[in-house]
Every structure is written in C-alpha cells, then in structure tokens.
Motif scaffolding. Structure first.
Motif, mmCIF file in Angstrom:
data_model
loop_
_atom_site.group_PDB
_atom_site.id
_atom_site.type_symbol
_atom_site.label_atom_id
_atom_site.label_comp_id
_atom_site.label_asym_id
_atom_site.label_seq_id
_atom_site.Cartn_x
_atom_site.Cartn_y
_atom_site.Cartn_z
ATOM 1 N N ALA A 7 5.121 8.295 -20.015
ATOM 2 C CA ALA A 7 5.921 8.764 -18.886
ATOM 3 C C ALA A 7 7.369 8.322 -18.991
ATOM 4 C CB ALA A 7 5.312 8.263 -17.577
ATOM 5 N N SER A 8 7.607 7.090 -19.420
ATOM 6 C CA SER A 8 8.996 6.619 -19.550
ATOM 7 C C SER A 8 9.708 7.332 -20.689
ATOM 8 C CB SER A 8 9.020 5.099 -19.763
ATOM 9 O OG SER A 8 8.298 4.729 -20.924
ATOM 10 N N TRP A 9 8.987 7.575 -21.794
ATOM 11 C CA TRP A 9 9.580 8.329 -22.907
ATOM 12 C C TRP A 9 9.942 9.740 -22.468
ATOM 13 C CZ3 TRP A 9 7.402 12.761 -25.172
ATOM 14 C CH2 TRP A 9 8.071 13.241 -26.307
ATOM 15 N N ALA A 10 9.067 10.396 -21.716
ATOM 16 C CA ALA A 10 9.330 11.759 -21.246
ATOM 17 C C ALA A 10 10.539 11.785 -20.306
ATOM 18 C CB ALA A 10 8.098 12.314 -20.531
ATOM 19 N N MET A 11 10.644 10.814 -19.418
ATOM 20 C CA MET A 11 11.757 10.764 -18.483
ATOM 21 C C MET A 11 13.077 10.543 -19.210
ATOM 22 S SD MET A 11 12.244 8.383 -15.068
ATOM 23 C CE MET A 11 11.726 6.896 -15.919
ATOM 24 N N ILE A 12 13.100 9.604 -20.134
ATOM 25 C CA ILE A 12 14.328 9.322 -20.888
ATOM 26 C C ILE A 12 14.724 10.521 -21.742
ATOM 27 C CG2 ILE A 12 15.289 7.879 -22.737
ATOM 28 C CD1 ILE A 12 13.549 5.585 -21.592
ATOM 29 N N SER A 13 13.742 11.169 -22.350
ATOM 30 C CA SER A 13 14.021 12.332 -23.188
ATOM 31 C C SER A 13 14.550 13.493 -22.363
ATOM 32 C CB SER A 13 12.747 12.763 -23.937
ATOM 33 O OG SER A 13 12.267 11.732 -24.772
ATOM 34 N N ALA A 14 14.015 13.683 -21.175
ATOM 35 C CA ALA A 14 14.442 14.797 -20.325
ATOM 36 C C ALA A 14 15.827 14.557 -19.737
ATOM 37 C CB ALA A 14 13.429 15.006 -19.207
ATOM 38 N N ALA A 15 16.164 13.300 -19.455
ATOM 39 C CA ALA A 15 17.470 12.984 -18.859
ATOM 40 C C ALA A 15 18.586 13.062 -19.886
ATOM 41 C CB ALA A 15 17.429 11.606 -18.229
ATOM 42 N N GLY A 16 18.270 12.851 -21.160
ATOM 43 C CA GLY A 16 19.272 12.981 -22.211
ATOM 44 C C GLY A 16 20.152 11.760 -22.386
ATOM 45 N N PHE A 33 8.995 20.039 -20.559
ATOM 46 C CA PHE A 33 9.347 21.462 -20.590
ATOM 47 C C PHE A 33 10.620 21.776 -19.821
ATOM 48 C CE2 PHE A 33 4.737 21.234 -21.208
ATOM 49 C CZ PHE A 33 4.614 21.964 -22.382
ATOM 50 N N THR A 34 11.401 20.765 -19.487
ATOM 51 C CA THR A 34 12.679 21.017 -18.836
ATOM 52 C C THR A 34 13.726 21.420 -19.861
ATOM 53 O OG1 THR A 34 13.272 18.667 -19.034
ATOM 54 C CG2 THR A 34 12.222 19.375 -16.978
ATOM 55 N N ASP A 35 14.705 22.190 -19.423
ATOM 56 C CA ASP A 35 15.809 22.571 -20.306
ATOM 57 C C ASP A 35 16.582 21.314 -20.709
ATOM 58 O OD1 ASP A 35 15.153 25.222 -20.076
ATOM 59 O OD2 ASP A 35 16.512 25.577 -18.378
ATOM 60 N N GLY A 36 16.920 21.234 -21.960
ATOM 61 C CA GLY A 36 17.676 20.089 -22.446
ATOM 62 C C GLY A 36 16.816 18.929 -22.889
ATOM 63 N N PHE A 37 15.489 19.101 -22.832
ATOM 64 C CA PHE A 37 14.608 18.029 -23.296
ATOM 65 C C PHE A 37 14.814 17.812 -24.788
ATOM 66 C CE2 PHE A 37 10.735 16.573 -25.356
ATOM 67 C CZ PHE A 37 10.379 15.476 -24.588
ATOM 68 N N GLU A 38 15.046 16.578 -25.150
ATOM 69 C CA GLU A 38 15.247 16.206 -26.544
ATOM 70 C C GLU A 38 14.463 14.932 -26.814
ATOM 71 O OE1 GLU A 38 16.585 16.905 -30.321
ATOM 72 O OE2 GLU A 38 17.112 18.132 -28.578
ATOM 73 N N PRO A 39 13.436 14.989 -27.671
ATOM 74 C CA PRO A 39 12.611 13.794 -27.920
ATOM 75 C C PRO A 39 13.467 12.574 -28.255
ATOM 76 C CG PRO A 39 11.666 15.696 -29.002
ATOM 77 C CD PRO A 39 13.006 16.138 -28.490
ATOM 78 N N SER A 40 13.305 11.531 -27.478
ATOM 79 C CA SER A 40 14.125 10.330 -27.642
ATOM 80 C C SER A 40 13.514 9.378 -28.660
ATOM 81 C CB SER A 40 14.269 9.610 -26.303
ATOM 82 O OG SER A 40 14.911 8.362 -26.461
ATOM 83 N N THR A 41 14.333 9.005 -29.634
ATOM 84 C CA THR A 41 13.905 7.969 -30.585
ATOM 85 C C THR A 41 14.328 6.588 -30.082
ATOM 86 O OG1 THR A 41 15.960 8.274 -31.841
ATOM 87 C CG2 THR A 41 14.021 9.545 -32.538
ATOM 88 N N ALA A 42 15.375 6.570 -29.238
ATOM 89 C CA ALA A 42 15.857 5.296 -28.705
ATOM 90 C C ALA A 42 14.800 4.631 -27.830
ATOM 91 C CB ALA A 42 17.134 5.514 -27.906
ATOM 92 N N ALA A 43 14.016 5.435 -27.095
ATOM 93 C CA ALA A 43 12.999 4.878 -26.202
ATOM 94 C C ALA A 43 11.914 4.148 -26.973
ATOM 95 C CB ALA A 43 12.386 5.980 -25.358
#
Length: 502
Positions: free
Chosen positions: A257-266, A187-197
């Motif tokens: 958790a790793s997917w969420a972190m990578i997605s949130a960091a962009g 729910f952070t701003d800029g969160f984009e679901p990562s397909t790379a992860a």
C-alpha cells in the motif's frame, strides 16, 4: 493448571482467565487490529514522508518485518514453555531476573496506555470535521472521544471472544479497503512504479532511525499472541502460527500500500504528504474510484482507530491481571469475571485513566491530534521497541539456563541476531527522537518521552527489590503466572519451581 476459573470465597470474581476461547484467527485479529493497518497506511506513512523526507518506507516495513520474524523464532519458542498473559513482563523476569521483569512491566503499561489514550485523541480530532460534513453536527472532539471511550469500556468487561468477533468484522473491512485503494492507485494517471520506496539505501542514510521507528510503530501488536496464550486453544501451536501469520500479513499490506501510494503521487510525494497528510491515500484512490471512496475511507479510518482502542484495552487489562495475580500490584487486579473470564478490575482501571486523559485535554485545551495522538503513538512505539529489544536478550538468558528440547536456531542463533539488530534500531530511535516527535532537539518532549521510560523502568526495579526484602513470597512468584497465584502454599511452590535468575 486448572482448566476452569477458580473463584475466591465470597467473591464474584475468579483468579483465572477464560480457557480455550481463542483460535489462530481470533488472535491474528487482535494482533492486526492493534497494528491498525489503515491508520498506519493513511496516517503514519504520510507523516513519515513529511517528517523525514525519505521515501523508503516500504523497504523499512519489510526490513522491520524481517527483524521481528527473526525475533519471533526465539520468542514463540519461549512461549512453548511459558504461558503467561504478562508476555514481556514474564519473559524478562524469567530471562534476565525479577527486578528487570517488574521494571519492564511498568514500561509496558506506560507504552500501551500511551497508544490507548492516543487513539481517543486521534478519533475525536479526525471525526470532528467529518461529523460536521456528514451530519451537520458541530461537536467538540472530546464529546466524540467519550462516545468511543464508553463503547470500549463496555466491551472491556465482556467475554474476550466477543471482542474478537468485533475486531474480526472491523479488520476484514479495513484490510479489504486498504488493498482496494492501493490497487486503485496503480491505475491512476501518472502512476510510475517507484524504486525509491524499495531502496535499501534509505535504511542507512540520514533520518533512517526515524524511518525505522515509524515502521516499527506499524507492527505494534504483533507480540499480542503471547498475551492471549492463556486464553488460546493449544497455545504451543496457536501462538507461533498467529505470530508469523500476523507479521507476514502486516508486512505485505503495509509495503504494497505504501509503495502504491508513493508511486501514484510521483516525484512530489513528500510535498503532497506534507500538505495533505492522511488525506493523501484517500485522495489518490478517489481519482479512479470517485468521491464516494473518500467517505468510505474516512469511515473505515475511524473504525480502524476503534479496533486499535479495543485491542490495546485488552492488552493493558491483561497485563494488570498478570501483575495483580502475582501480587506485584494490588491483587484486586488479578481477578476475573466467572463465565466470561474478563479481567474486570484491570479493564475498569484503564477506562478510568482514559477518561481522566480525555477530560484533562478538554479542560486545558491541549491539541488532541499532535499532543495526544501523534506524540502518544510515537512515544508508545518507542517504548514497545525498547521492550522487544530487552525481551530478545531475555530469550537468550532463558535458554542459556533452560535448553528444554529447543534446537540451536531457536535458542541461540535467531535470538542473538535479533538482539543485535533491535539494539541498533533502539539506538537509532533514541538518537532520532526529536525528529520522530517533530520537535527541536533538546526540547521538553524530546527529553521527557525517553526519560519517562527510564524512570519508570528503574522505579519498577526498585519496587521489585522492596518486595524481595519485605514480601519474599510475592517476589519468588514474579513472572510465574498461575503458579504464583494461589493463596495457600503456592508461593513456596513457586519458589521451588522457579529456575530463573533472582
């Protein structure tokens, strides 16, 4: 086998572990505590991103979980016929031969001790600035490490059930916070679901070996179900259930958790991981949760390391108990405390080693974070991967001679598939060892770490051959557990009962 611990005449110690102390939940707590979920998510994942530049760590966790689940099919099938706290040592002995088993036990002791002492370094180094910030205490890292060491040393000689309760408390809080932080990052701003992860292509590209081994490091501890088989209730049911539950839970928590972190960091996640390190996971969660989340995250990060210390301490002491009970190392290590069933002497030996390492690093001024925590954890992960690989072949060898009532899936198909997959992963690990350690190829650490496992393995095999010629009764009982532990006539029985390779 007797259900009560036997007590040698004139001794305050017994020669058996406590029976019927642990259920499925308790063993899962031991297994997942060794895996240290928060330490992996907040520490290993950012390190993996920074070192490899690859963002496919989430899919790597899932891939490794799949391989370990397949490996566990034959592993727990073998556990139905062998209950031995020596785990890998016992399985390799009965599957590939006694010399290989003793060599494997020496590698196991090195690997788990590397994890154990690494935790002391990581705890002291990470807690030092936090204690200064929280309490205004400017303490040396080794003073903080010694406090943790003392606590683990005391718990190591207590009832295993007590350790299980401590780990349960720490682990539930740790996993809950990891999941809360991961959901918060969504729910952070800029969160984009990562397909790379989740891109499977990262598992075959450059640096994939380092990525896979880092993922394997996160699962170290899953094999503990067998270590505690002698102390579990109904091990034929408890061990398989605990193993599969732990592997599944670890995979889900890590991957999500790793997917969420990578997605949130962009897109700049690798750069941020390099700059922020373990703080990345906490910093991202602090955006929606506030700065209080940072402090809570740091607290549980430290308790995660404590839980790992307790868990690895218990593994090591039980390995030493198994070896001492059979006379492979001095029999004093094969004694336990009546009532608690704790392998006291093995526990004390591990505590002494931990103390020596902490003091040595303090005196010589070596870096506790890089040269102890990071190198020790990475080296230990490589050692366990090699052990799992060898054990997968031992499972094949054991069932080739002892089919029992196991079907072809448990005896052949699953063990062969996992053996091939693990062999490939081991090759990639050794080939990428310099990248794993963050050093130049051909440098001293890149050579010493894998070479140390080879030297110890060969040393253990040589010792087994010495036992075969000089103490054949002890050699005959290698890997047989309680069947070889008696002091009168037991070795002859062990020799008659042993149907494994010589």
């Amino acid at each position: 086998m007797s259900s009560t611990a036997t007590k040698p005449p004139g001794s305050q110690l017994s020669d058996a572990l406590a029976r019927d102390r642990l259920g499925v939940a308790s063993i899962v707590f031991f297994m997942m505590s060794a895996a240290a979920p928060l330490t992996v998510v907040a520490g290993v994942v950012p390190t993996g991103l920074a070192v490899t530049g690859l963002t496919g760590i989430a899919i790597a966790f899932l891939a490794v979980a799949l391989v370990l689940a397949i490996f566990s099919v034959g592993y727990v099938a073998m556990a139905r016929h062998i209950a031995n706290a020596g785990a890998f040592y016992a399985y390799i002995s009965q599957g590939l031969g006694r010399p290989f088993g003793v060599g494997g036990s020496w590698v196991a002791l090195l690997s788990y001790n590397m994890f154990q002492v690494a935790s002391y370094g990581g705890f002291g180094a990470i807690a030092q600035p936090l204690f200064l910030d929280w309490f205004g205490l400017d303490l040396q890292w080794w003073i903080i490490a010694l406090v943790a060491w003392a606590m683990v040393a005391v718990l190591g000689v207590r009832d295993v059930a007590v350790n299980g309760k401590v780990l349960a408390t720490l682990l539930v809080a740790e996993i809950a916070l990891t999941l809360v932080f991961a959901f918060a990052e969504i729910f952070t701003d800029g969160f984009e679901p990562s397909t790379a992860a989740l891109d499977p292509g990262t598992l075959v590209g450059a640096g994939s070996g380092a990525l896979l081994v880092m993922a394997v490091t996160g699962f170290v501890g899953f094999e503990q179900s067998v270590v505690f088989s002698e102390e579990s209730r109904d091990p034929r049911r408890t061990v398989p259930r605990a193993t599969y539950i732990a592997v599944a839970l670890i995979a889900v928590v890590y991957a999500f958790a790793s997917w969420a972190m990578i997605s949130a960091a962009g897109d700049n996640v690798v750069q941020r991981a390099t700059e922020e390190g373990p703080e990345l996971f906490f910093n991202l969660a602090a955006v929606p949760l506030g700065n209080a989340a940072l402090h809570l995250g740091h607290i549980l990060f430290l308790t995660s390391l404590i839980a790992a210390m307790i868990s690895f301490h218990n593994i090591i002491s039980r390995y030493m108990f198994s070896l001492g009970r059979e006379g492979v190392i001095p029999r004093t290590f094969g004694r336990t405390v009546p009532g608690t069933g704790a392998p006291k002497n093995g526990s004390i030996a591990q505590s002494i080693l931990g103390l020596v390492v902490i003091v040595a690093y303090a005196i010589f001024g070596w870096d506790p974070l890089v040269q102890l925590f990071f190198w020790g954890g990475t080296g230990g992960g490589l050692g366990v991967l090699l052990l799992v690989t060898i054990t997968s072949f031992a499972v094949i060898g054991y069932f080739a001679r002892n089919a029992h009532d196991e079907d072809v899936l448990h005896r052949i198909i699953a063990p062969v598939i996992s053996a091939v997959a693990l062999l490939v992963m081991s090759y990639l690990a050794i080939d990428n060892i310099a990248g794993l350690l963050g050093v130049e190829p051909g440098s001293t650490p890149a050579i010493v770490v894998p070479l140390s496992f080879l030297v110890l393995g060969l040393g253990g095999m040589l010792w087994a051959y010495i036992l075969r010629s000089s103490r054949p009764q002890i050699y005959a009982g290698i890997g047989l557990g309680a069947r070889s532990a008696t002091t009168t006539g037991g070795f002859a029985a062990a020799l008659n009962e042993s149907d494994g390779p010589r």
